[in-house]
Design an enzyme around this catalytic site. Structure first.
Site, short mmCIF file in Angstrom:
data_model
loop_
_atom_site.label_atom_id
_atom_site.label_comp_id
_atom_site.label_asym_id
_atom_site.label_seq_id
_atom_site.Cartn_x
_atom_site.Cartn_y
_atom_site.Cartn_z
N ARG A 2 0.86 -1.17 0.00
CA ARG A 2 0.00 0.00 0.00
C ARG A 2 0.90 1.22 0.00
NH1 ARG A 2 -3.81 -2.67 -1.41
NH2 ARG A 2 -5.67 -3.19 -0.20
N HIS A 40 -1.02 0.29 -9.97
CA HIS A 40 -1.62 -0.69 -9.05
C HIS A 40 -2.23 -1.85 -9.83
CE1 HIS A 40 -3.43 -1.24 -4.77
NE2 HIS A 40 -3.11 -2.40 -5.33
N GLU A 68 -4.06 7.08 -4.83
CA GLU A 68 -4.27 6.55 -6.17
C GLU A 68 -5.68 6.85 -6.64
OE1 GLU A 68 -3.67 2.36 -5.76
OE2 GLU A 68 -1.71 2.62 -4.89
#
Lengths: 312, 312
Positions: free
Chosen positions: A231, A278, A260
């Site tokens: 993360r 991601h 994000e």
């Protein structure tokens, strides 16, 4: 009457499957719960949740008959699990099915950054290979020292892969594991000092916030590369950006960021960072497996069966 | 009087070391031999050779007292070894020291292409992540079927790495090897049919020219990825370009091409190819080791000792 609420940005495939299986109510994010009719809210027994927006106690309180939240993904830091437990709400996630893909991206980012493969590609494609001949030398990665921060399921997959590159494996975890030949560090600064490559595979959430601190990053040194597939929150991003901008570490390979997808624009100005959107678990095969496991958890709950992958 | 001729585009570090060790005559490529004084040519007993330009019998005949050619690199296909042997000239190369770096690049290119990491990076950096949210899904690589074409030293390093990604390893070699759990194919078409990823690790030279033929490429299929870290000559490049342009295979990761560095411009128009500027062994550490091994071979020859890594 429906008993399932679907929250999040699903692919068409996943949404189709959810709709066929549960005939649910679907909303884009947790803030939409308040906008549902009271009777609709009262009927919801299970939530199929996807995303990184906070799902807390106040959202749960809008669903008086909620019994479970099935998270899509292994990381469930967006869900306040303590609040869920306090309300008798079970939470599930989708572990294991994504380990391989995420570990693959971690290892590939390490080499892509360390061997300057993205830069070399641009250099060749821009005509400079043709013009100048040999590309500049970079540094050997295999045989080096790698430090895994967090030796859970994914961390172990990463370490197993790096071991095949003859790397000397060091790791931090809350406790020493049964890992012959690998070196345990109880302290992340000691870990960073011992290695050149730091791969972050922690769980998210408050407890690991900025765990990879400015001190840890400084301890890595000028040949150091930080890889993060966990993360954005687990790394002190401001400290990382400073170190990258000032060349105090060599580079980074990052699949995860704060905020994000609207990440800090300073990353875009850096060419010593491999930026991935991601996509660690973003394969057709793995996302299908994640969706199936989420739905299986919801189905098990509705049927009164044991949940497959509970986290509380 | 000097006894060593240095040929090729060396780094400053390597050239310094060669000059200190041998006080040689240095020229850029084999065509320069004819331009040397007759007495200079007659004094040359050893050549330290680097590059991909042809060094054949007619060049050797200009050096009447030549006894050895020390190649910089494991692949010595630029040198006509049969012509050397016929003249009593020994040839050496620099095997093993570069295996790890080259295998690293091969594996990294497979994931970089298969997981669309270069494309995803550009997509994120161009602002599309911020604008559109999730990146498109790609295909899972680990756990898949990989075929190694040529299971020599480097091929085996590649296979060992891919095995750690839980891949099912198939290979072609001139004969079956002692590789429990790996599947031998006596025919490259059969190999390509059995796998999704084909990693070419053949030696160069006439015998392996276009060994990865149009037929082999066709057998790979639409999810197929070709990785080549050997020589551009080992793959039928026209067939590969056609297949890539027509989407008959998914992509390629290439560190080697015909006519480097002035490679076929059709490659630049493709975004399903990872292009690397022949940098497989291009690390500070490995190039230093290659240079050292080349010089050690030349020194051994001048001293009348056994050569370290002869090829004929």
């Amino acid at each position: 009457m429906t008993a399932t609420l679907v929250i999040g940005p699903y692919s068409d495939t996943d949404l189709d499957a959810l709709e066929k299986t549960f005939k649910p109510v679907a909303i884009a994010d947790p803030s939409g719960i308040a906008g549902l009719e009271k009777s609709t809210r009262a009927a919801i027994a299970a939530v199929a949740f996807k995303g990184h927006l906070h799902f807390g106690g106040s959202e749960m309180d809008l669903l008086p008959n909620l019994g479970m939240i099935a998270n899509y993904g292994v990381g469930y830091d967006a869900i306040d699990v303590a609040a869920a437990s306090a309300r008798g709400v079970k939470v599930t996630n989708t572990p294991d099915v994504l380990n391989d893909d995420v570990a693959d991206i971690a290892v590939a980012m390490l080499f892509m950054q360390g061997r300057e493969m993205e830069h070399a590609s641009r250099w060749a494609r821009s005509g400079q290979w043709k013009e100048k001949g040999e590309y500049r030398l970079n540094r050997k990665i295999s045989g080096g020292k790698a430090g895994i921060v967090g030796l859970g399921r994914i961390g172990r997959e990463i370490a197993d892969r790096l071991a095949a590159f003859k790397m000397d494996i060091h790791y931090f975890a809350r406790s020493e594991k049964d890992t012959p030949g690998w070196t345990y560090h109880a302290d992340p600064v000691s870990l960073a000092r011992a290695v050149d490559y730091l791969v972050v595979a922690l769980v998210g959430g408050k407890e690991t916030e900025k765990f990879v601190s400015a001190k840890v990053i400084d301890a890595l040194g000028p040949l150091g590369i930080v890889v993060n597939i966990s993360r954005g929150s687990t790394v002190d991003e401001a400290a990382l950006l400073n170190a990258l901008e000032q060349g105090r570490i060599a580079g980074a390979g990052l699949d995860v960021f704060l905020n994000e997808p609207d990440i800090d624009a300073r990353f875009y100005a850096l060419d010593n960072v491999v930026i991935q959107p991601h996509q660690g678990s973003g394969t057709v095969e793995t996302r299908a497996a994640m969706g199936q496991l989420q739905r299986d958890n919801v189905s098990a709950f509705h049927a009164g069966d044991a949940l497959l992958t509970p986290v509380n």
